[in-house]
Design an enzyme around this catalytic site. Structure first.
Site, PDB file in Angstrom:
ATOM      1  N   THR A 132      -6.168   3.896  -5.797  1.00  0.00           N
ATOM      2  CA  THR A 132      -6.510   5.201  -6.362  1.00  0.00           C
ATOM      3  C   THR A 132      -5.315   5.852  -7.055  1.00  0.00           C
ATOM      4  OG1 THR A 132      -7.115   7.458  -5.701  1.00  0.00           O
ATOM      5  CG2 THR A 132      -6.005   6.152  -4.054  1.00  0.00           C
ATOM      6  N   ASP A 133      -5.610   6.745  -7.985  1.00  0.00           N
ATOM      7  CA  ASP A 133      -4.524   7.510  -8.625  1.00  0.00           C
ATOM      8  C   ASP A 133      -3.892   8.523  -7.668  1.00  0.00           C
ATOM      9  OD1 ASP A 133      -6.612   9.348  -8.503  1.00  0.00           O
ATOM     10  OD2 ASP A 133      -6.614   9.819 -10.645  1.00  0.00           O
ATOM     11  N   GLU A 134      -4.563   8.784  -6.533  1.00  0.00           N
ATOM     12  CA  GLU A 134      -4.044   9.813  -5.608  1.00  0.00           C
ATOM     13  C   GLU A 134      -2.709   9.413  -4.990  1.00  0.00           C
ATOM     14  OE1 GLU A 134      -6.710  11.815  -3.046  1.00  0.00           O
ATOM     15  OE2 GLU A 134      -8.378  11.698  -4.438  1.00  0.00           O
ATOM     16  N   TYR A 158      -5.536  10.395   3.407  1.00  0.00           N
ATOM     17  CA  TYR A 158      -6.223   9.352   2.629  1.00  0.00           C
ATOM     18  C   TYR A 158      -5.251   8.678   1.659  1.00  0.00           C
ATOM     19  CZ  TYR A 158      -8.831   7.384  -1.312  1.00  0.00           C
ATOM     20  OH  TYR A 158      -9.268   6.552  -2.324  1.00  0.00           O
ATOM     21  N   LYS A 162      -3.774   4.812   1.493  1.00  0.00           N
ATOM     22  CA  LYS A 162      -3.965   3.920   0.335  1.00  0.00           C
ATOM     23  C   LYS A 162      -2.608   3.469  -0.209  1.00  0.00           C
ATOM     24  CE  LYS A 162      -7.305   2.833  -1.511  1.00  0.00           C
ATOM     25  NZ  LYS A 162      -8.252   1.703  -1.281  1.00  0.00           N
TER      26      LYS A 162
END
Ligand code: NAD
Ligand code: DAU
Length: 352
Positions: A132-134, A158, A162
């Protein structure tokens, strides 16, 4: 070339689109969907392809080393597309341990099972991890974009889990020589998304005349990509991406939450024959999400320049298709919200 591909998390939102694309586009491949069927896994998402001869389902936890190893052996897996994860930021704030277990330990378990099964013969093998970009943290309102060299700076449990899993995947390349690829994608939207996420939640709430909870002032920005375009990118990268590379995937499509919410409201009202502005009264500003990242925006030009991938759908078209899909598939939404969807596996699969 014939391939035996393990897709983890194939009963979830993005995974189901990837399974659909691969089973229909590659009839010669064996596609194995490995999924634990958590609250987010729904085999109804795959009803249309579940009887294809090249599709196989294995109910399995990615943290269960013995069970995962048995699946590798049973199908002689040579490629992995790893999507299984706990994916909802709000849940990670309430229950970070589950996120560390599945996203970190589960990914590590899968890597180790692949490593042992492949036993140093990396020829034609591939471990592709979907992220993810997060992991890159948050941007200011200054026009900058996340690139593949942006430093990791995760803020939520989260995104921290990741980020950790991404590091493990790269470590397996650097340490053991495993052929790995990592991609970091922006917010996906489209059919089959669990209605805890912004877009399906709001469509469902409008249907039921329930409040639309806007976190903070609704000024946070997300970069939205139609899920089928993400699946297309995964296909291109799985087959043609360079080993040990990272690719960002995004739609160059930034929206402030409140502006996106107004588009959703307008579209639902129009498609259900209500006057413009009819559902605006449902907008309800609520306490902000803890650690709410201000802005995400992805630069996916490397993917375009190297592999020629671009989003195929304009946002206006994508959002219209999405709203129509949820309105046309109200039973799917109702089965989830009533818990009925969890019985599908028992009825369809456990007897097979
Ligand atoms: P989702 O929550 O809809 O689906 C996750 C799937 O993983 C479910 O089918 C669930 O049953 C399965 N799963 C969870 N724990 C498992 C376990 N221990 N063992 C086996 N299966 C398990 O998620 P999604 O939105 O489809 O996201 C898929 C992947 O893509 C995730 O890795 C997520 O981090 C990543 N991602 C999502 C987005 C997005 O916008 N949704 C964007 C970028 C990246
Ligand atoms: O950026 C990629 C990520 O996008 C993925 O890695 C995650 O798995 C996926 O869940 C998604 O994370 P977000 O937190 O951005 O998505 P969500 O739909 O939960 O929220 C989108 C934005 O809307 C976010 O700024 C929070 C806000 N929001 C969300 C909900 C559920 C609200 O204002 N109200 C809500 O009720």
């Amino acid at each position: 070339m014939k391939r035996n591909i393990l897709i983890t998390g194939g009963a979830g939102f993005i995974g189901s689109h990837v399974v659909r694309l691969f089973t229909t586009k590659y009839p010669d491949y064996t596609i194995v969907n490995l999924d634990k069927l958590t609250y987010a896994g729904n085999l109804e998402n795959l009803k249309d392809i579940e009887n294809l001869p090249n599709y196989h389902f294995e109910k399995c936890d990615i943290c269960d080393y013995e069970a995962v190893t048995a699946v590798f052996k049973k199908y002689d897996i040579d490629g992995v597309i790893h999507l299984a994860a706990e994916s909802h930021v709000d849940r990670s704030i309430k229950d970070p341990f589950t996120f560390a277990r599945t996203n970190v330990m589960g990914t590590l378990t899968l890597l180790q099972a692949a490593r042992n099964h492949w036993n140093g013969n990396w020829d034609g093998k591939r471990f592709y991890h979907i992220s993810t970009d997060e992991v890159y943290g948050a941007l200011q309102f200054d026009g900058t974009l996340f690139t593949e060299s942006t430093k990791y700076d995760p803020h939520s449990p989260y995104s921290a889990s990741k980020a950790s899993s991404d590091h493990f995947v790269r470590a397996y390349h650097d340490t053991y020589g495993m052929p790995t690829i990592v991609t970091n994608c922006s917010n996906n939207y489209g059919p089959y998304q669990f209605p805890e996420k912004l877009i399906p939640l709001f469509i469902n709430n409008i249907r039921h005349r329930k409040p639309l909870p806007v976190y903070g002032r609704g000024e946070n920005v997300r970069d939205w990509l139609y899920v089928v375009d993400h699946a297309r990118a995964i296909d291109v990268i799985f087959h043609n991406g360079r080993i040990n590379e990272t690719y960002n995937i995004g739609g160059f499509n930034e929206w402030r939450n409140i502006d996106l919410i107004k588009v959703i409201i307008r579209t639902v009202d129009r498609l259900t024959g209500k006057p413009e502005g009819y559902s605006d009264e449902l907008i309800t500003y609520v306490t902000d999400r803890a650690g709410h990242d201000l802005r995400y925006a992805i630069d996916s030009s490397k993917l375009k320049d190297e592999l020629g991938w671009e989003p195929s759908l304009q946002f206006e078209e994508g959002i219209e298709k999405t709203v129509r899909w949820y309105l046309d598939n109200q039973q799917w939404l109702d089965n989830i919200t009533s818990g009925e969807y969890e019985r599908y596996y028992e009825e369809m699969y456990s007897k097979r």
